[in-house]
Design a protein around this motif. Structure first.
Motif, PDB file in Angstrom:
ATOM      1  N   SER A  54       0.951  -1.294   0.009  1.00 41.23           N
ATOM      2  CA  SER A  54       0.145  -0.115   0.108  1.00 41.23           C
ATOM      3  C   SER A  54       0.897   1.197  -0.039  1.00 41.23           C
ATOM      4  N   VAL A  55       1.831   1.339   0.986  1.00 37.67           N
ATOM      5  CA  VAL A  55       2.860   2.373   0.790  1.00 37.67           C
ATOM      6  C   VAL A  55       3.326   2.627  -0.415  1.00 37.67           C
ATOM      7  N   THR A  56       3.883   1.574  -1.034  1.00 38.11           N
ATOM      8  CA  THR A  56       4.668   1.583  -2.293  1.00 38.11           C
ATOM      9  C   THR A  56       3.784   2.200  -3.386  1.00 38.11           C
ATOM     10  N   ALA A  57       2.605   1.594  -3.305  1.00 34.55           N
ATOM     11  CA  ALA A  57       1.686   2.052  -4.274  1.00 34.55           C
ATOM     12  C   ALA A  57       1.266   3.640  -4.416  1.00 34.55           C
ATOM     13  N   VAL A  58       1.273   4.129  -3.068  1.00 30.36           N
ATOM     14  CA  VAL A  58       1.245   5.508  -3.165  1.00 30.36           C
ATOM     15  C   VAL A  58       2.164   6.284  -3.514  1.00 30.36           C
ATOM     16  N   ALA A  59       3.328   5.767  -2.957  1.00 31.41           N
ATOM     17  CA  ALA A  59       4.773   6.748  -3.198  1.00 31.41           C
ATOM     18  C   ALA A  59       4.959   6.399  -4.493  1.00 31.41           C
ATOM     19  N   ALA A  60       4.574   5.120  -5.253  1.00 26.64           N
ATOM     20  CA  ALA A  60       4.903   5.066  -6.686  1.00 26.64           C
ATOM     21  C   ALA A  60       4.218   5.958  -7.746  1.00 26.64           C
ATOM     22  N   LEU A  61       2.922   6.159  -7.336  1.00 25.55           N
ATOM     23  CA  LEU A  61       1.755   6.893  -8.009  1.00 25.55           C
ATOM     24  C   LEU A  61       2.314   8.498  -7.984  1.00 25.55           C
ATOM     25  N   VAL A  62       2.731   9.019  -6.869  1.00 26.82           N
ATOM     26  CA  VAL A  62       3.119  10.381  -6.482  1.00 26.82           C
ATOM     27  C   VAL A  62       4.428  10.448  -7.414  1.00 26.82           C
ATOM     28  N   GLY A  63       5.382   9.442  -7.025  1.00 27.98           N
ATOM     29  CA  GLY A  63       6.713   9.619  -7.830  1.00 27.98           C
ATOM     30  C   GLY A  63       6.750   9.537  -9.243  1.00 27.98           C
ATOM     31  N   ALA A  64       5.706   8.778  -9.991  1.00 27.07           N
ATOM     32  CA  ALA A  64       5.391   8.594 -11.338  1.00 27.07           C
ATOM     33  C   ALA A  64       4.744  10.068 -11.820  1.00 27.07           C
ATOM     34  N   LEU A  65       3.876  10.515 -11.122  1.00 27.08           N
ATOM     35  CA  LEU A  65       3.213  11.874 -11.353  1.00 27.08           C
ATOM     36  C   LEU A  65       4.384  13.012 -11.588  1.00 27.08           C
ATOM     37  N   VAL A  66       5.289  13.061 -10.518  1.00 28.55           N
ATOM     38  CA  VAL A  66       6.298  14.000 -10.467  1.00 28.55           C
ATOM     39  C   VAL A  66       7.266  13.700 -11.517  1.00 28.55           C
ATOM     40  N   THR A  67       7.602  12.385 -11.592  1.00 27.10           N
ATOM     41  CA  THR A  67       8.887  12.195 -12.626  1.00 27.10           C
ATOM     42  C   THR A  67       8.248  12.474 -14.074  1.00 27.10           C
ATOM     43  N   GLY A  68       6.917  12.056 -14.335  1.00 24.45           N
ATOM     44  CA  GLY A  68       6.206  12.456 -15.620  1.00 24.45           C
ATOM     45  C   GLY A  68       6.218  13.935 -15.991  1.00 24.45           C
ATOM     46  N   ALA A  83       6.973  -1.867  -9.124  1.00 25.35           N
ATOM     47  CA  ALA A  83       6.357  -3.285  -8.924  1.00 25.35           C
ATOM     48  C   ALA A  83       7.454  -4.323  -8.709  1.00 25.35           C
ATOM     49  N   ILE A  84       8.683  -3.967  -9.356  1.00 23.18           N
ATOM     50  CA  ILE A  84       9.648  -4.981  -9.034  1.00 23.18           C
ATOM     51  C   ILE A  84      10.159  -5.261  -7.855  1.00 23.18           C
ATOM     52  N   VAL A  85      10.246  -4.081  -7.113  1.00 27.74           N
ATOM     53  CA  VAL A  85      10.431  -4.146  -5.196  1.00 27.74           C
ATOM     54  C   VAL A  85       9.312  -4.733  -4.725  1.00 27.74           C
ATOM     55  N   THR A  86       8.052  -4.455  -5.128  1.00 30.37           N
ATOM     56  CA  THR A  86       7.102  -5.165  -4.246  1.00 30.37           C
ATOM     57  C   THR A  86       6.926  -6.456  -4.479  1.00 30.37           C
ATOM     58  N   ALA A  87       7.259  -7.104  -5.703  1.00 30.06           N
ATOM     59  CA  ALA A  87       7.595  -8.524  -5.963  1.00 30.06           C
ATOM     60  C   ALA A  87       8.474  -9.270  -5.375  1.00 30.06           C
ATOM     61  N   PHE A  88       9.718  -8.470  -5.434  1.00 33.71           N
ATOM     62  CA  PHE A  88      10.772  -9.196  -4.581  1.00 33.71           C
ATOM     63  C   PHE A  88      10.547  -9.280  -3.278  1.00 33.71           C
ATOM     64  N   PHE A  89       9.982  -7.997  -2.437  1.00 36.16           N
ATOM     65  CA  PHE A  89       9.772  -8.125  -1.060  1.00 36.16           C
ATOM     66  C   PHE A  89       8.658  -9.295  -0.629  1.00 36.16           C
ATOM     67  N   ALA A  90       7.590  -9.317  -1.632  1.00 33.72           N
ATOM     68  CA  ALA A  90       6.624 -10.429  -1.398  1.00 33.72           C
ATOM     69  C   ALA A  90       7.097 -11.614  -1.429  1.00 33.72           C
ATOM     70  N   VAL A  91       7.883 -12.073  -2.542  1.00 31.76           N
ATOM     71  CA  VAL A  91       8.573 -13.283  -2.690  1.00 31.76           C
ATOM     72  C   VAL A  91       9.414 -13.750  -1.426  1.00 31.76           C
ATOM     73  N   SER A  92      10.264 -12.680  -1.061  1.00 27.75           N
ATOM     74  CA  SER A  92      11.308 -12.935   0.121  1.00 27.75           C
ATOM     75  C   SER A  92      10.324 -13.183   1.404  1.00 27.75           C
ATOM     76  N   GLY A  93       9.346 -12.447   1.588  1.00 28.46           N
ATOM     77  CA  GLY A  93       8.649 -12.613   2.795  1.00 28.46           C
ATOM     78  C   GLY A  93       7.938 -13.994   3.073  1.00 28.46           C
ATOM     79  N   VAL A  94       7.457 -14.382   1.659  1.00 32.14           N
ATOM     80  CA  VAL A  94       6.576 -15.637   1.676  1.00 32.14           C
ATOM     81  C   VAL A  94       7.663 -16.690   2.013  1.00 32.14           C
ATOM     82  N   VAL A  95       8.882 -16.631   1.250  1.00 34.35           N
ATOM     83  CA  VAL A  95       9.850 -17.732   1.448  1.00 34.35           C
ATOM     84  C   VAL A  95      10.558 -17.854   2.592  1.00 34.35           C
ATOM     85  N   ILE A  96      10.506 -16.889   3.149  1.00 32.45           N
ATOM     86  CA  ILE A  96      11.212 -16.495   4.819  1.00 32.45           C
ATOM     87  C   ILE A  96      10.434 -17.315   5.780  1.00 32.45           C
ATOM     88  N   ALA A  97       9.334 -16.943   5.567  1.00 34.79           N
ATOM     89  CA  ALA A  97       7.830 -17.315   6.590  1.00 34.79           C
ATOM     90  C   ALA A  97       7.773 -18.580   6.293  1.00 34.79           C
TER      91      ALA A  97
END
Length: 162
Positions: A25-39, A55-69
């Protein structure tokens, strides 16, 4: 001579990966704001790079979290090797992704790479806050009191006779 005692029993507490929802959720908000500013500042192709990097960072952290758990559910001693192994795999995958992109392609590699760095720092802050605000017990927590307010007897301790 070493004396090996009985192996400690595994706790029944499940591994909590609820930080993934907060981090996404935090990444989605930051990415939208960052994409608008960058655009606006750097162009819309760079804004797409911000969204893909997030999206890459979110996928990486999600996979890591699931594997570690998953590793922690098997045995707590597997969590560090799982975390280090996932870090290595993610670094190799990211290196491959960045090298596969053409230097003068529609997606700016530098924007993507910086988004991954900033996103990883953001996720790290989310995880730190998540850990700092949780009641994490290093021993089993005490039993809640009964309706009358007296503590419940601990089933692990033998009853003391008078």
């Amino acid at each position: 001579m070493t004396v090996a005692g009985p192996r400690p029993t595994r706790g029944d507490a499940p591994w909590d990966i609820s930080f993934l929802r907060v981090g996404a959720s935090v990444t989605a908000v930051a990415a939208l704001v960052g994409a608008l500013v960058t655009g606006v500042v750097g162009g819309w192709p760079d804004a797409v790079g911000v969204l893909i990097g997030a999206a890459i960072v979110t996928a990486f952290f999600a996979v890591s979290g699931v594997v570690i758990a998953w590793a922690g559910r098997i045995d707590d001693t597997f969590t560090l090797p799982a975390a280090l192994g996932m870090f290595f795999v993610k670094a190799v995958v990211l290196f491959g992704v960045l090298n596969a992109l053409p230097e003068d392609g529609w997606l700016d590699r530098r924007t993507l790479a910086w988004t991954v760095v900033v996103g990883a720092l953001l996720w790290s802050l989310v995880q730190l806050r998540w850990v700092w605000t949780r009641q994490l017990y290093y021993v089993p927590p005490p039993a809640p009191p009964t309706a009358s307010g007296t503590p419940r007897p601990d089933p692990e301790k033998p009853a003391s006779g008078g």
